[in-house]
Scaffold this motif. Structure first.
Motif, PDB file in Angstrom:
ATOM      1  N   GLY A  85       0.784  -1.183  -0.027  1.00  0.00           N
ATOM      2  CA  GLY A  85       0.016  -0.132  -0.102  1.00  0.00           C
ATOM      3  C   GLY A  85       0.604   1.256  -0.016  1.00  0.00           C
ATOM      4  N   SER A  86       0.235   2.276   0.374  1.00  0.00           N
ATOM      5  CA  SER A  86       0.727   3.671   0.380  1.00  0.00           C
ATOM      6  C   SER A  86       2.115   3.517   1.418  1.00  0.00           C
ATOM      7  CB  SER A  86      -0.023   4.692   0.966  1.00  0.00           C
ATOM      8  OG  SER A  86      -0.843   4.520   2.121  1.00  0.00           O
ATOM      9  N   SER A 145      -5.275   0.473  -9.220  1.00  0.00           N
ATOM     10  CA  SER A 145      -6.126   1.282  -9.345  1.00  0.00           C
ATOM     11  C   SER A 145      -6.674   2.008  -8.145  1.00  0.00           C
ATOM     12  CB  SER A 145      -7.369   0.648  -9.969  1.00  0.00           C
ATOM     13  OG  SER A 145      -7.808  -0.330  -9.148  1.00  0.00           O
ATOM     14  N   GLY A 146      -6.337   1.462  -6.930  1.00  0.00           N
ATOM     15  CA  GLY A 146      -6.810   2.087  -5.608  1.00  0.00           C
ATOM     16  C   GLY A 146      -5.477   1.440  -4.788  1.00  0.00           C
ATOM     17  N   VAL A 147      -5.343   2.455  -3.670  1.00  0.00           N
ATOM     18  CA  VAL A 147      -4.359   2.297  -2.630  1.00  0.00           C
ATOM     19  C   VAL A 147      -4.787   2.569  -1.379  1.00  0.00           C
ATOM     20  CG1 VAL A 147      -2.035   2.592  -1.982  1.00  0.00           C
ATOM     21  CG2 VAL A 147      -2.539   2.717  -4.227  1.00  0.00           C
ATOM     22  N   LEU A 162       7.681   1.438  -8.972  1.00  0.00           N
ATOM     23  CA  LEU A 162       7.152   2.656  -8.496  1.00  0.00           C
ATOM     24  C   LEU A 162       7.529   3.633  -9.559  1.00  0.00           C
ATOM     25  CD1 LEU A 162       8.753   2.013  -5.020  1.00  0.00           C
ATOM     26  CD2 LEU A 162       6.397   1.569  -5.784  1.00  0.00           C
ATOM     27  N   PHE A 163       6.387   3.646 -10.584  1.00  0.00           N
ATOM     28  CA  PHE A 163       6.591   4.477 -11.831  1.00  0.00           C
ATOM     29  C   PHE A 163       5.378   5.402 -11.844  1.00  0.00           C
ATOM     30  CE2 PHE A 163       5.886   5.571 -16.113  1.00  0.00           C
ATOM     31  CZ  PHE A 163       7.118   5.937 -16.726  1.00  0.00           C
ATOM     32  N   HIS A 164       5.726   6.813 -11.555  1.00  0.00           N
ATOM     33  CA  HIS A 164       4.587   7.659 -11.728  1.00  0.00           C
ATOM     34  C   HIS A 164       4.644   8.320 -12.892  1.00  0.00           C
ATOM     35  CE1 HIS A 164       4.564   6.771  -7.427  1.00  0.00           C
ATOM     36  NE2 HIS A 164       5.717   7.499  -7.236  1.00  0.00           N
TER      37      HIS A 164
END
Length: 372
Positions: free
Chosen positions: A149-150, A171-173, A272-274
């Protein structure tokens, strides 16, 4: 004269006495040989060797009953204790089977870990590994939950890889758990690249195991067996992640056999690609203006004269251009003023001129009869 006809014909020697005599003679011979072992002579050595050779079969015969008795007791003991021995062996076998199954499972897990650790991107992108389970109650038809998670720096939109290839995206964290949409979900849209022809397309999920290729750019860009990777268009995914191979669907459309469908999706790695700012330092691309002048050598006198001459001519040209612009602006203003004055005079003249009288309508006399 025969032995039975002599004086010893009625002599009967008991068997026990005969065996006792043989044993005594053997013991005496042994003692003699042991006593003379420290000072052997060739004759005694030959004698001892002969005695040992002759006594060996006797020893074997005498030890046979003891050996047979031991074997018989061992056989009887093994027969009576076979049931308990079988029970013990069965218990050990069951325990070893459990260990064998656990060893096989650990071997498979280690093999998958090794494949996952071998995944690398170019340029390198940080990743975190986790485990997934099926998401049966979420809003998506094909989704899984990841135990990341975050707190693990996972964000929505991060790509997810298995040991074989691209699986989907986050899609959600939440703090410790995130939801992953698979490539086969109906809401999945991924820009991809046909590696052989460099053709672009969109990988569209339709709830089947083989997503569909739509919006293929160009003609004859796809054929069966082509390898498909992510194109990186749009900045949502890095370029070069393996996706699958092209196949012809039963409906005639181009589809992709996903690499991630080769095995169960149990262990994944989240990139961890933004955006593409992770791939390069933006400040390194923004060099300060004229930074190279600090390292440039000083100009020569000829270069200085040329630079001064060029600067003088550039300043003169700029001054002439400014003067021409001012003259043109002054001429335009004078022309506009003259036109405005001419319009004002024309309006004043028109106002001073009297209007012309209206023409009277012509009277039409009735035509009478002059003669009756």
């Amino acid at each position: 004269m025969a032995f039975r006809d002599g004086p010893f014909e009625n002599l009967k020697v008991p068997l026990a006495w005969t065996a006792a005599v043989v044993v005594v003679v053997g013991v005496a011979a042994s003692v003699v040989m042991l006593a003379g072992s420290n000072r052997d002579t060739p004759t005694r050595s030959y004698m001892r060797a002969g005695v040992e050779t002759a006594a060996a079969p006797v020893g074997e015969v005498l030890s046979a009953p003891v050996r047979w008795t031991g074997n018989a007791f061992e056989y009887i003991g093994g027969y009576f204790f076979a049931v308990s021995e079988n029970r013990r062996l069965r218990a050990e076998l069951a325990e070893l089977r459990d260990w064998r199954d656990e060893a096989i499972a650990l071997k498979n897990i280690n093999a998958r870990y090794e494949q996952m650790l071998g995944i690398h991107t170019d340029p390198p992108i940080p990743m975190v590994a986790g485990r997934t389970v099926t998401d049966a109650r979420g809003p998506f038809a094909r989704a899984r939950l990841v135990n990341l998670g975050s707190a693990d720096q996972v964000r929505a939109g991060n790509p997810v890889l298995s040991e074989h290839g691209l699986v989907g995206r986050i899609s959600g964290v939440s703090a410790r758990v995130s939801r992953m949409i698979l490539l086969t979900d109906v809401s999945s849209r991924i820009p991809v690249l046909i590696e052989r022809t460099n053709g672009r397309a969109i990988l569209v999920g339709d709830a089947s195991r083989n997503p569909r290729l739509d919006y293929v750019r160009g003609t004859n860009m796809v054929k069966e067996g082509d390898r498909v990777i992510t194109s990186g268009d749009g900045g949502g995914f890095p370029r070069g992640l393996p996706v699958g191979v092209v196949a012809k669907g039963v409906d005639g459309s181009w589809r992709v056999k996903l690499f991630s469908e080769r095995a169960a999706i149990d262990y994944v790695r989240v990139l961890l690609f933004h955006d593409f700012n992770l791939l390069v330092d933006p400040t390194a691309l923004n060099a300060p203006p004229l930074a190279s002048l600090d390292a440039a050598p000083s100009p020569t006198p000829q270069q200085s004269a040329a630079i001064t001459d060029a600067a003088t001519r550039r300043a003169a040209a700029n001054a002439a251009a400014a003067e021409r612009a001012q003259q043109a602006e002054a001429q335009a203003i004078a022309r506009e003023r003259a036109e405005a004055e001419a319009r004002r005079q024309a309006a004043a003249t028109a106002a001073a001129t009297p209007a012309a009288p209206a023409a009277a309508p012509a009277a039409t006399a009735p035509v009478g009869n002059t003669g009756r």
